[in-house]
Design a protein around this motif. Structure first.
Motif, PDB file in Angstrom:
ATOM      1  N   ARG A  34       4.240   9.577   9.359  1.00  0.00           N
ATOM      2  CA  ARG A  34       5.294   8.558   9.473  1.00  0.00           C
ATOM      3  C   ARG A  34       5.801   8.211   8.073  1.00  0.00           C
ATOM      4  NH1 ARG A  34       5.253   2.992   9.358  1.00  0.00           N
ATOM      5  NH2 ARG A  34       3.011   2.917   8.962  1.00  0.00           N
ATOM      6  N   GLN A  35       7.135   8.082   7.949  1.00  0.00           N
ATOM      7  CA  GLN A  35       7.680   7.769   6.615  1.00  0.00           C
ATOM      8  C   GLN A  35       7.559   6.278   6.326  1.00  0.00           C
ATOM      9  OE1 GLN A  35      11.645   9.108   5.869  1.00  0.00           O
ATOM     10  NE2 GLN A  35      11.695   8.238   3.808  1.00  0.00           N
ATOM     11  N   ILE A  36       7.145   5.943   5.103  1.00  0.00           N
ATOM     12  CA  ILE A  36       7.046   4.547   4.670  1.00  0.00           C
ATOM     13  C   ILE A  36       8.307   4.239   3.876  1.00  0.00           C
ATOM     14  CG2 ILE A  36       5.664   2.892   3.345  1.00  0.00           C
ATOM     15  CD1 ILE A  36       3.984   4.135   5.465  1.00  0.00           C
ATOM     16  N   THR A  37       9.043   3.206   4.264  1.00  0.00           N
ATOM     17  CA  THR A  37      10.292   2.933   3.548  1.00  0.00           C
ATOM     18  C   THR A  37      10.228   1.604   2.812  1.00  0.00           C
ATOM     19  OG1 THR A  37      11.121   2.041   5.603  1.00  0.00           O
ATOM     20  CG2 THR A  37      11.765   4.296   5.042  1.00  0.00           C
ATOM     21  N   GLU A  38       9.278   0.737   3.181  1.00  0.00           N
ATOM     22  CA  GLU A  38       9.234  -0.575   2.528  1.00  0.00           C
ATOM     23  C   GLU A  38       8.794  -0.414   1.086  1.00  0.00           C
ATOM     24  OE1 GLU A  38      10.002  -3.653   3.364  1.00  0.00           O
ATOM     25  OE2 GLU A  38      10.979  -2.808   5.127  1.00  0.00           O
ATOM     26  N   GLN A  39       9.654  -0.882   0.150  1.00  0.00           N
ATOM     27  CA  GLN A  39       9.350  -0.717  -1.269  1.00  0.00           C
ATOM     28  C   GLN A  39       8.069  -1.478  -1.644  1.00  0.00           C
ATOM     29  OE1 GLN A  39      11.169   1.430  -3.091  1.00  0.00           O
ATOM     30  NE2 GLN A  39       9.642   1.167  -4.682  1.00  0.00           N
ATOM     31  N   ILE A  40       7.893  -2.672  -1.060  1.00  0.00           N
ATOM     32  CA  ILE A  40       6.713  -3.483  -1.420  1.00  0.00           C
ATOM     33  C   ILE A  40       5.444  -2.721  -1.092  1.00  0.00           C
ATOM     34  CG2 ILE A  40       5.446  -5.600  -0.894  1.00  0.00           C
ATOM     35  CD1 ILE A  40       8.042  -6.970  -0.435  1.00  0.00           C
ATOM     36  N   GLN A  41       5.440  -2.133   0.067  1.00  0.00           N
ATOM     37  CA  GLN A  41       4.251  -1.391   0.512  1.00  0.00           C
ATOM     38  C   GLN A  41       4.001  -0.205  -0.426  1.00  0.00           C
ATOM     39  OE1 GLN A  41       4.523  -0.232   4.597  1.00  0.00           O
ATOM     40  NE2 GLN A  41       2.479   0.648   4.664  1.00  0.00           N
ATOM     41  N   ILE A  42       5.088   0.485  -0.781  1.00  0.00           N
ATOM     42  CA  ILE A  42       4.934   1.658  -1.666  1.00  0.00           C
ATOM     43  C   ILE A  42       4.394   1.213  -3.016  1.00  0.00           C
ATOM     44  CG2 ILE A  42       6.237   3.450  -2.903  1.00  0.00           C
ATOM     45  CD1 ILE A  42       8.086   3.601  -0.464  1.00  0.00           C
ATOM     46  N   ASP A  43       4.919   0.076  -3.531  1.00  0.00           N
ATOM     47  CA  ASP A  43       4.491  -0.387  -4.848  1.00  0.00           C
ATOM     48  C   ASP A  43       3.001  -0.706  -4.904  1.00  0.00           C
ATOM     49  OD1 ASP A  43       6.932  -0.058  -5.906  1.00  0.00           O
ATOM     50  OD2 ASP A  43       7.576  -2.153  -5.700  1.00  0.00           O
ATOM     51  N   ARG A  44       2.369  -0.961  -3.754  1.00  0.00           N
ATOM     52  CA  ARG A  44       0.973  -1.365  -3.769  1.00  0.00           C
ATOM     53  C   ARG A  44       0.010  -0.185  -3.650  1.00  0.00           C
ATOM     54  NH1 ARG A  44       0.646  -6.724  -3.570  1.00  0.00           N
ATOM     55  NH2 ARG A  44      -1.589  -6.584  -3.151  1.00  0.00           N
ATOM     56  N   ILE A  45       0.567   1.030  -3.523  1.00  0.00           N
ATOM     57  CA  ILE A  45      -0.322   2.189  -3.343  1.00  0.00           C
ATOM     58  C   ILE A  45      -0.856   2.643  -4.706  1.00  0.00           C
ATOM     59  CG2 ILE A  45      -0.406   4.599  -2.559  1.00  0.00           C
ATOM     60  CD1 ILE A  45       1.915   3.942  -0.676  1.00  0.00           C
ATOM     61  N   THR A  46      -2.148   2.955  -4.723  1.00  0.00           N
ATOM     62  CA  THR A  46      -2.722   3.583  -5.918  1.00  0.00           C
ATOM     63  C   THR A  46      -2.847   5.070  -5.636  1.00  0.00           C
ATOM     64  OG1 THR A  46      -3.978   1.610  -6.420  1.00  0.00           O
ATOM     65  CG2 THR A  46      -4.734   3.655  -7.416  1.00  0.00           C
TER      66      THR A  46
END
Length: 1979
Positions: free
Chosen positions: A1865-1877
């Motif tokens: 599934r594609q993740i589009t929320e920028q906030i969520q992406i910014d929190r990935i290590t």
């Protein structure tokens, strides 16, 4: 009639008011003598302030704009503008030229600077590339040149503390240059954050690599190295124009009008504000709005010189700096037009667009008054009493001032357009004012300037006016060229010209009217003369024009084109000229140059006394079109000379044009070329004897050699004649008419010059007949005069171009020392002064000039002779200033220096030749007399008349007439040698008898030729109206001669040899007795030329006579009657032949028709072609018909076959053609374009060829060259090889050269220039740094968050693995290891160094030295692009010297040009850089035997071959090599002058002669059925043997240039490489073949290539392909196509692989081991290789059978996943290398493959826009569990998150996407992406890495990236081949970085190894892996 000669008085420049401050800077200095040097207009000025005197340098012919002072401060260099601008270096003390530098710059020379020693001068051009050029100025030679910058350069300076470094600055840049070899290499200054990027105006260099520079905003920028270190803000208020360094410190001057002084560390000392001065133009105006602007400063001791924009010079004394002293002023701004002189005082008034009116004192040379007006001033006049001055303004008004105090009298404005001319009437009552409104207004002076009349008849603006002495009439000139008269003061036009008959003009300043007709050139209607002024007293007129010339003529001058004296100084247009009131001076003013020139008038009586003053030297004299013409009516020229001056020697087609013509014609004839063509004949001919000497248009071309032989020239041949044996030897190096000959003082070498488009001079040895040097490239059309210097080192030559260019050569080196235009008129002779080789004289039509060398130019002065004579010959006398010249009138002129002392009558008619003896002279003239003189020409000691009566017994012929015109004289061996115009060479014994040695026909074309039917005789007949019989037996003499009424074109012997028929040009013919030449019978039936004449065979019953009227008449010889006429031809008949029976004639016409006629009636027959061949012809001299079709060349349009003759044995056809070639063909010549042998000796067309009765000789005559040449026939089998045997046909051999895939690839490869490379992947979309950043959700909703957030801290961007506690950023990368070798398209590039301890090779742009014991590598990294070739210098004086050649763009000498680096392999120090014109790249390099020369070959379309002196960076010679690719060129190991080149269907043997490259094609025909193949390699043996390896595996063996043997199948495939061992002569060959028991791809041979031993390379390949071999002690080094380097032992044949690499690229896949320093690579060559960094070697390789695309280790390092190009992927177990599983779910290439950090998932990304997930825990069947959809383009890189639940994907659309794993599934929320290590980061996309994209990535991309394990750095690779190191993250655009070069274009992948110890980068184009050591920042 008025005198048409030039006046005898002249002008001398006395003073120049002004200084050029506009658009120039740094142009004002103190000389060593404390004088001030500057320039104004086109004059260099040296001003002595103490004595108030000026000296002038007048060597320029246009505006000077730059100036530099030599460090010793006596010499000055100045540069000018113009189409062909030059630089003069001159002496400020004597104001004489020391050197001229020319022929490089265009437009102008903007800056100049001397280096510290003063040896070198650097100049910057105004051309579009702002070319920078470094000169050895004394020799006038360019050492280096390069494009400077795309925008203007304002200043350039040498770094005075470091050698070979320069700095230049200009619009928005500063560059730091290094000079090495011939290369100038720039580094741009880095402004960084310290200062703004802006325009830098001036600079000065200091110690320790510090440079100070002045910027446009008034700051001073301080540079250390190339980096901006600090700025000194606000040093000036605005731009800093000038900076001057001296012992005490620095002075700067700026636009703010201040001068500041700084100490040596640039701390301020003091300020001098010139705005506060009470003097000067701006001050008087009271306007400091734009204020005073300083353009130049010079600080010496306690004095400072300041030059301003407003043409003022101030001198400031440091102690008293508030009182600047104004020492020079001039007008400024706009143009200067107004000039008036005071009627009674020596004053001149000027007014200009700068709105000032100024009064100058002509006695004190000073400005004495100035007044500023409101408007620009355009004209001025002073009233007759000198009280008022009237000024006409640009706005249509005029103002009258009082001269006394400059107060205003009146201001009148009646017009709107500018007032261009005003004049007071002689009685002072009226003022006439002429305006641009086409009117003249008349004002009454006493009525307070009330308007009293107007003149309105003009229809154009008024330009000039004059009053009559009685003030009753006014004449005007206007812009339309009309001259009108008006009655005064009413202004009524005078139409009746009778009224004006008796008027006298008070002044004459008009340019129209009968009195001044002569000021206009004869045939022109131009109006470029702006002003004239007549001096009635002295009857002279002075004119001023648009070209900056002041001319002095007689007044009145009534006929157009009067003679004049002219003076240069003003650069562009001179707007006005006036005599001073007492005619002592002339004042001229320059429009654009704002300057006022004051000239002293020297009247006639004075100029006599002034004669001893040397005339002011000017270049204008030598360049001028119509130079100071002294007289008009030249005496009648002698007819002979007249004829000779009109010869131009132009050709329709020059030999140089043939290759292009052939190429053009080949296209048409491709089809025929494929057919089998007739072979060349086996027999040859050899030139045996020539009857002829070129005397009719050449002089002094006959000499004795050292050995007493006689050398002269005729046609295209240099002849050495031995008079004892009566034999001749020939120099055949020329290919067209030789026009002049000079002999070396030692009498062993001769120089000859020829006709040609780019004509050459050959210097050759009279003994060996070999060329010593060939000089070309400077003379067009031809060379007409030559002379050696007394020491024999120099040679002077004169060309036939319109300017008769003179060139002085160092002939051995082939270097041009100096050149200059000689004269518009023809030059007949040049002589170098025997005492001072820098001086020379030229003499010719109407002139005699004395020259001296100045750098790269020559300065000439005319001899002063009163009336100009035409000089025919000249010699130097017994001292350096004495010169003697012979005139066309028969006088000898005696000169001392350049002054004519006296003349002596010597001959009747012209003196054509003279020769200096030890104690006297010998002269020869048209009168046929040889005269001996004493050493002062006082007495004639003896004369010899050339008469038949005194001809001695042993003469080889007969004198045609008594007293023939003598053209050449020479003495030696007790005799006088004489050459005559009639083509005779005579030897005069001192006691009187004369022997005739050689003779030929006289001037005119020779056409008629017949050989005797049974004796060795021939007859010729020529346009010179003679019939001659020649003995062809060894006596070689003319037996009989008879004069004819008319010239003749044909002759023929009767079959019994008793009668001789001769056809004449008037349509008559006669038959004479063949022995006595007396008439038997004659006829005259035709009007046109008789073109051929033939007796019928047998008894000779009939005579066929062909004429230009297109008839053939047949006569019965016995009855002397015409019995038949052959009609029906449409055109001029050219050839006739009888058949054996005497019944049939065949006829050729000039319209290429072939007809047959029956004899004797002349009925026309049609005979089919098949029958013609069966007819038995008695002779064959026709050129048409199927049996001779092949004799016509490809370029038959320009080269007609003019003559042919079949040998009597019917085997060989000889032909002659329009280009002067004699060719032999095998008969019959069927089919087109047969092969032939051709011989060059005749110059233009060969008019006839005939075999003798026994075929033993071939006799040929050449039309215009008047020669009869006799060739010995050498039948097959007998001959040794002759050098003149050129066997070539017009079309290249049609055999294909053979085929091999490797060769084809190498030939067709297009090398990418890194700087121009484009993206490797087919990307689409917008680049990251150009994308708009998407706003975050908060921004979109307008939420403003508090700075301190309650939220959790942002997680790390990257999981930091195994780095230990302290994270340290990486500062630098150092190249540690390179795995790779360029073997697949380069050859001969592996060598031993240091007795075999090291080896050297290359890959990408890196040269690699590998130590075999430690296996350590060291690198040479100075190349900017891929290296293509490498060689080592084998001379012991140059140990470890290596040359490498690289790829490059166009050959424009800029940094991207191809270059060769010569460097030391041990120290890696660059010894020289050679920038070259080989556009495309350098594909082969080779050192000469002495190691001093380097040979290079280019990839440019011409495949240029160049030879360099690499230590100096000087190009010695260059020449087009071949139309197709040349692979290798190598010097012979024992030679510096001989080398061989091989390539596609090409082998050439080259010789370096001086600066010229001469070459011969390899001759194959000596071996049956040998064909020209593609040659790939070359080696050498003793006795001039050469071996070349071919594409078929054969090796050809050549002696000289002739094939002597073929070693068949030396290898089974192409022989790619050969190596000659110098110590024992053994030869190693390497080729392409399958390994077998007998043979291998490597063989060692003996010296003759007879026996060999084969070695097998144990590489496991099916086919071994060796590309490079080298032999050391007992070992052979081999480089292969598969990128291996192998060492083979000679004894045990053991192979040791030293270097491995991928053989085909790109290497796409790269993976580093998680815990060890090893890494894997996967490439297009289908292999995966494991590399060990500490061990520096390849550990293992796996062949996959398919190209691999990506590779990855599992997190534990126990498994490896490999993605293939065909869509399959494989998983291997590392321990066993067994396949664990494989799968193919996709059809196209797998782009990236990744294990998840928890080892559970495998992600596979492909070109099909998809990422597939596989669960590895489910076992090796690898079923896909999911995939990511909606990916916009192909996948590039993938990274898992640290927790294995996300994956980021970078795509080909420049988009980065994040998906969930394993759902897809594609993740589009920028906030969520910014929190990935992330576990790893290899993406080139994303906000965190925007900074890695550079500005200039419009075509190219960042291709790969990798973040370090510490998470602090990111390295990237891009399409330009750069590795860059950035900080991570880098969200700001264009982040700072370090760049590392070495790879070729296109990096494919880059990775950190574990622990961030190394970076590995993989190359696309270069198939190489680079390992870089990381340098970490200290704690």
């Amino acid at each position: 009639m008025a005198d048409r000669t030039a006046p005898n008085c002249h002008l001398r420049l006395e003073w120049v008011y002004g200084y050029r401050g506009h658009q120039c800077r740094n142009n004002l200095y103190y000389t060593a003598a404390k004088e001030i040097v500057y320039f104004v207009a086109g004059v260099g000025v040296v001003y002595n302030t103490r004595e108030h005197k000026q000296k002038f340098y007048l060597g320029h012919n246009d505006d000077i704009i730059s100036l530099a002072l030599h460090p010793e401060r006596v010499l000055v260099a100045t540069g000018q503008v113009g189409k062909e601008p030059y630089i003069c270096v001159w002496d400020s003390y004597t104001v004489q030229t020391v050197s001229i530098l020319k022929d490089v710059h265009t437009h102008g020379i903007a800056c100049l600077a001397f280096d510290l020693e003063g040896q070198c001068l650097v100049s910057v051009g105004l051309d579009s590339k702002n070319t920078i050029c470094v000169w050895d100025w004394r020799r006038g030679k360019v050492l280096a040149a390069a494009p400077g910058h795309t925008d203007r350069i304002f200043d350039i300076s040498w770094d005075l503390y470091q050698p070979n470094k320069l700095v230049s600055c200009g619009v928005k840049h500063i560059k730091f240059w290094g000079l090495c070899g011939n290369a100038l290499t720039p580094k741009r200054g880095v402004f960084g954050k310290t200062g703004d990027l802006q325009t830098i105006l001036c600079l000065a260099c200091a110690k320790d690599e510090v440079t100070y520079s002045g910027a446009l905003n008034g700051d001073i920028y301080v540079w250390k190295g190339i980096n901006l270190m600090r700025t000194i803000q606000g040093a000036h208020g605005s731009g800093i124009f000038s900076m001057n360094a001296c012992e005490e410190g620095f002075a700067t001057g700026g636009r703010d009008g201040c001068v500041r002084l700084w100490d040596l560390n640039f701390k301020p000392i003091t300020v001098i504000d010139l705005r506060e001065t009470d003097q000067g133009y701006k001050v008087a105006r009271g306007e400091n709005s734009r204020g005073l602007s300083v353009r130049s400063v010079c600080w010496r001791g306690d004095h400072i010189l300041v030059g301003t924009q407003d043409s003022e010079i101030f001198e400031v004394v440091v102690h008293d700096r508030n009182k600047p002293f104004l020492i020079m002023q001039g007008h400024c701004e706009g143009e200067l037009w107004a000039l008036a002189v005071h009627p009674t005082k020596p004053l001149a008034m000027t007014g200009s667009d700068d709105r000032s009116v100024r009064i100058w004192s002509l006695i004190d040379h000073a400005l004495i008054a100035r007044c500023n007006m409101e408007e620009p001033i355009r004209c001025a006049a002073v009233s007759t009493d000198g009280i008022h001055i009237a000024l006409g303004m640009k706005d249509g008004s005029f103002t009258v001032l009082r001269v006394r105090d400059m107060t205003e009298v009146v201001h009148v404005k009646d017009r709107k357009e500018a007032i261009h001319e005003l004049k007071y009437s002689p009685d002072g009552a009226h003022l006439a004012v002429g305006s641009n409104e086409n009117t003249v207004d008349i004002y009454g002076v006493v009525q307070r300037y009330k308007k009293v009349g107007e003149c309105i008849s003009s229809n154009s603006f008024i330009t000039h006016m004059d009053w009559t002495t009685d003030s009753k009439y006014l004449q005007t000139n206007d812009g339309s060229g009309r001259r009108l008269f008006y009655r005064m003061p009413s202004g009524k036009e005078v139409t009746n010209k009778e009224e004006l008959k008796l008027v006298q003009w008070a002044s004459w300043t008009c340019v129209l009217g009968p009195e001044v007709n002569g000021i206009w050139p004869k045939y022109s209607d131009i109006n470029d003369i702006n002003s004239v002024d007549a001096n009635f007293n002295n009857q002279v007129l002075v004119t001023a024009d648009d070209y900056g010339l002041v001319k002095l003529m007689r007044y009145p001058c009534i006929r157009k084109g009067a003679k004049f004296k002219k003076y240069l100084g003003h650069s562009a247009h001179i707007t006005n000229v006036r005599w001073s009131h007492d005619y002592q001076w002339v004042v001229t003013i320059g429009g654009a140059d704002h300057s006022v020139f004051q000239w002293k008038f020297i009247p006639e009586r004075k100029s006599k006394e002034a004669l001893h003053i040397a005339p002011q030297e000017t270049l204008a004299d030598s360049n001028s079109e119509e130079s100071d013409s002294d007289q008009s009516d030249v005496p009648e020229m002698d007819s002979e000379i007249e004829q000779e001056t009109q010869l131009t020697y132009r050709r329709q087609v020059y030999k140089e044009d043939l290759p292009q013509l052939k190429e053009q014609c080949k296209e048409k004839h491709r089809t025929t070329a494929m057919k089998k063509r007739e072979r060349a004949p086996g027999n040859g001919i050899k030139l045996h004897f020539i009857h002829g000497y070129r005397g009719y248009d050449c002089r002094s071309n006959l000499f004795y050699t050292q050995t007493g032989e006689i050398v002269y020239h005729v046609a295209a041949v240099g002849v050495v004649y031995n008079r004892q044996q009566n034999t001749q030897r020939f120099y055949m190096g020329h290919d067209d008419d030789i026009l002049c000959l000079a002999i070396h003082p030692l009498k062993d070498y001769v120089a000859t010059g020829q006709v040609g488009r780019d004509s050459s001079v050959h210097i050759w040895d009279t003994d060996t007949l070999k060329p010593m040097s060939v000089l070309k490239g400077f003379h067009q059309l031809g060379v007409c005069a030559l002379d050696f210097s007394a020491d024999g080192k120099r040679l002077a030559s004169v060309g036939l171009d319109d300017n008769h260019t003179i060139v002085l050569w160092d002939w051995r080196k082939g270097e041009k020392l100096s050149a200059m235009r000689g004269s518009k008129d023809k030059i007949f002779v040049v002589k170098i002064n025997p005492y001072l080789p820098d001086k020379l004289i030229t003499a010719g039509v109407k002139h005699m000039k004395f020259w001296h060398k100045a750098g790269g130019g020559l300065i000439g002065r005319k001899g002063n002779m009163g009336k100009t004579e035409t000089m025919m010959c000249a010699v130097y006398g017994w001292s350096e200033e004495m010169v003697f010249s012979g005139t066309c009138g028969g006088d000898i002129c005696i000169w001392r220096d350049m002054f004519l002392m006296k003349t002596v009558k010597a001959h009747d008619g012209p003196v054509f030749s003279m020769h200096a003896l030890e104690k006297g002279f010998v002269t020869g003239g048209k009168d046929g007399i040889v005269a001996l003189w004493d050493d002062t020409f006082e007495r004639c000691l003896k004369t010899y008349a050339i008469k038949r009566a005194v001809l001695a017994q042993g003469s080889k012929g007969l004198l045609l007439e008594d007293n023939p015109s003598i053209r050449a004289i020479s003495l030696g061996h007790g005799h006088i040698l004489v050459g005559t115009k009639n083509g005779e060479i005579l030897e005069v014994d001192k006691s009187g008898p004369i022997t005739l040695l050689v003779q030929g026909h006289m001037e005119g074309e020779v056409w008629g030729l017949a050989t005797h039917p049974h004796l060795p005789l021939c007859a010729t007949v020529s346009d010179d109206k003679t019939l001659r019989i020649w003995d062809l037996s060894p006596s070689h003499c003319m037996l009989a001669v008879r004069k004819l009424r008319k010239g003749g074109r044909c002759c023929c012997f009767s079959p019994d040899g008793k009668a001789l028929a001769v056809g004449l040009n008037d349509g008559s013919f006669l038959i004479v007795n063949a022995d006595t030449l007396e008439d038997l019978v004659s006829f005259h039936h035709r009007k046109d030329i008789i073109s051929d004449i033939r007796f019928s065979p047998g008894v000779g019953k009939y005579l066929a006579v062909a004429s230009g009227d297109s008839f053939v008449d047949i006569y019965n010889v016995m009855s002397s009657k015409r019995v038949g006429v052959c009609k029906g031809c449409l055109s001029y008949i050219t050839h006739l032949d009888w058949d054996k029976r005497g019944k049939l004639l065949q006829v050729n016409t000039s319209a290429k028709e072939l007809f047959f006629f029956e004899a004797p009636r002349g009925k026309r027959q049609t005979i089919p072609a098949s029958e013609v061949e069966k007819i038995d012809w008695s002779t064959w001299t026709c050129v048409l018909g199927p049996s001779v079709e092949g004799a016509w060349p490809v370029i038959s349009e320009v080269a007609e076959v003019t003559a042919a003759c079949l040998s009597n044995d019917r085997r060989v056809l000889a032909t002659g053609d329009d280009l002067g070639y004699v060719k032999l063909f095998r008969y019959p010549v069927k089919g087109k374009y047969a092969k032939f042998k051709r011989y060059v000796a005749h110059s233009t067309h060969v008019t006839n060829v005939r075999w003798t009765h026994d075929d033993s000789l071939l006799v040929t005559v050449g039309g215009g060259d008047t020669c009869l040449m006799i060739w010995a026939h050498e039948p097959e089998g007998l001959r040794e090889f002759k050098p003149c045997d050129s066997e070539e046909s017009d079309i290249e051999s049609e055999d294909d050269g053979g085929y091999d895939s490797d060769v084809t690839r190498e030939n067709e490869i297009n090398y990418t220039i890194k700087a121009l490379s484009t993206n490797m992947r087919p990307m689409t979309g917008v680049k990251p740094h150009l994308q708009m950043k998407e706003p975050s959700i908060d921004e979109r909703q307008g939420v403003v968050r508090p700075p301190v957030s309650r939220a959790l801290p942002q997680p790390e961007k990257l999981q930091t693995n195994n780095v230990g506690k302290k994270k340290r950023p990486i500062e630098d990368l150092v190249l540690e290891l390179v795995f790779g070798y360029r073997g697949n398209d380069c050859r001969n590039n592996v060598h031993y160094l240091n007795e075999g301890a090291d080896i050297i090779y290359h890959t990408a742009s890196v040269g690699i030295v590998l130590n075999l014991t430690t296996s350590c590598q060291s690198f040479y990294v100075e190349h900017s692009d891929d290296i293509l070739c490498l060689t080592i210098n084998q001379h012991p004086k140059f140990p470890n010297v290596v040359a490498t050649g690289q790829v490059g763009d166009t050959g424009d000498m800029s940094a991207t040009s191809p270059s060769i680096h010569v460097w030391d392999a041990m120290t890696k120090q660059t010894l020289s850089v050679l920038r070259c014109f080989h556009s495309g790249g350098v594909c082969s390099v080779s050192f000469s035997a002495t190691g001093r020369l380097l040979l290079s070959v280019g990839l440019d379309p011409e495949h240029t071959v160049t030879i360099w002196k690499w230590q100096e960076g000087a190009k010695v010679a260059s020449r087009v090599g071949h139309t197709q690719r040349i692979f290798v060129a190598e010097f012979r190991p024992d030679s510096d002058t001989h080398f061989v080149s091989v390539g596609i269907k090409h082998v050439r043997f080259w010789t370096l002669a001086g600066r010229a490259l001469l070459s011969k094609k390899g001759v194959l025909s000596s071996i049956e059925d040998a064909r020209m193949q593609t040659m790939l390699s070359v080696a050498f043996g003793a006795n001039n043997l050469t071996f070349t390896g071919t594409i078929s595996g054969d090796v050809c063996v050549w002696r000289e240039h002739i094939l002597v043997r073929i070693v068949a199948k030396a290898h089974t495939g192409p022989v790619f490489t050969m190596y000659t061992t110098l110590r024992d002569g053994l030869i190693v060959t390497g080729g392409k073949e399958r390994p077998s028991k007998e043979g291998g791809a490597l063989k060692l041979w003996d010296q003759e290539l007879k026996r060999c031993r084969a070695f097998r390379l144990e590489t496991g390949q099916i086919i071994d392909c060796v590309r490079s071999v080298c032999r050391g002690k007992g070992k052979i080094l081999v480089g292969t196509r598969n990128a291996e380097i192998i060492e083979v032992g000679e004894k045990n044949a053991a192979c040791n692989i030293l270097v491995n690499g991928h053989m085909d690229g790109p290497i796409w896949g790269l993976a580093t081991h998680p815990s060890r320093d090893v890494f894997l690579s996967a490439a297009e060559d289908g292999t995966v290789r494991l590399w060990d960094i500490p061990e520096k070697k390849m550990l293992n390789k796996v062949n996959l059978g398919h190209p691999a695309h990506t590779i990855s280790y599992s997190p534990e390092g126990d498994m490896v996943a490999i993605g293939m190009k065909n869509g399959e992927f494989i998983i291997l177990l590392v321990a066993s290398l067994k396949i664990w599983g494989k799968k193919r779910d996709r059809r196209s290439s797998i782009q990236d493959i990744r294990f998840s950090p928890n080892s559970r998932f495998l992600a596979v990304g492909s070109t099909e826009c998809a990422v597939d997930f596989y669960d590895l825990t489910l076992g090796p069947q690898l079923n896909r569990i999911n995939c990511c959809r909606d990916i916009p383009s192909f996948v590039m890189q993938m990274d898992f998150s640290a927790d294995s639940s996300y994956i980021q994907i970078s795509t080909g659309a420049y988009k980065r996407l994040v998906y969930e794993v394993p759902s897809g599934r594609q993740i589009t929320e920028q906030i969520q992406i910014d929190r990935i290590t992330w576990a790893t980061w290899t993406s080139v996309l994303g906000d965190e890495v925007v900074g890695i994209w550079s500005r200039n990535a419009d075509k190219a991309d960042v291709t790969c990236a990798c973040v370090s394990h510490s998470g602090l750095n990111i390295v990237t690779g891009d399409d330009f081949g750069m590795v860059k190191l950035f900080d991570f993250p880098s969200p700001e655009k264009f982040a700072k970085h370090k760049r590392f070069l070495g790879h070729s274009a296109h990096l494919t992948n880059v990775r950190f190894t574990n622990g961030d110890r190394f970076v590995v980068s993989a190359g696309g184009d270069d198939r190489s892996l680079f390992v870089w050591r990381c340098v970490h920042a200290p704690h």
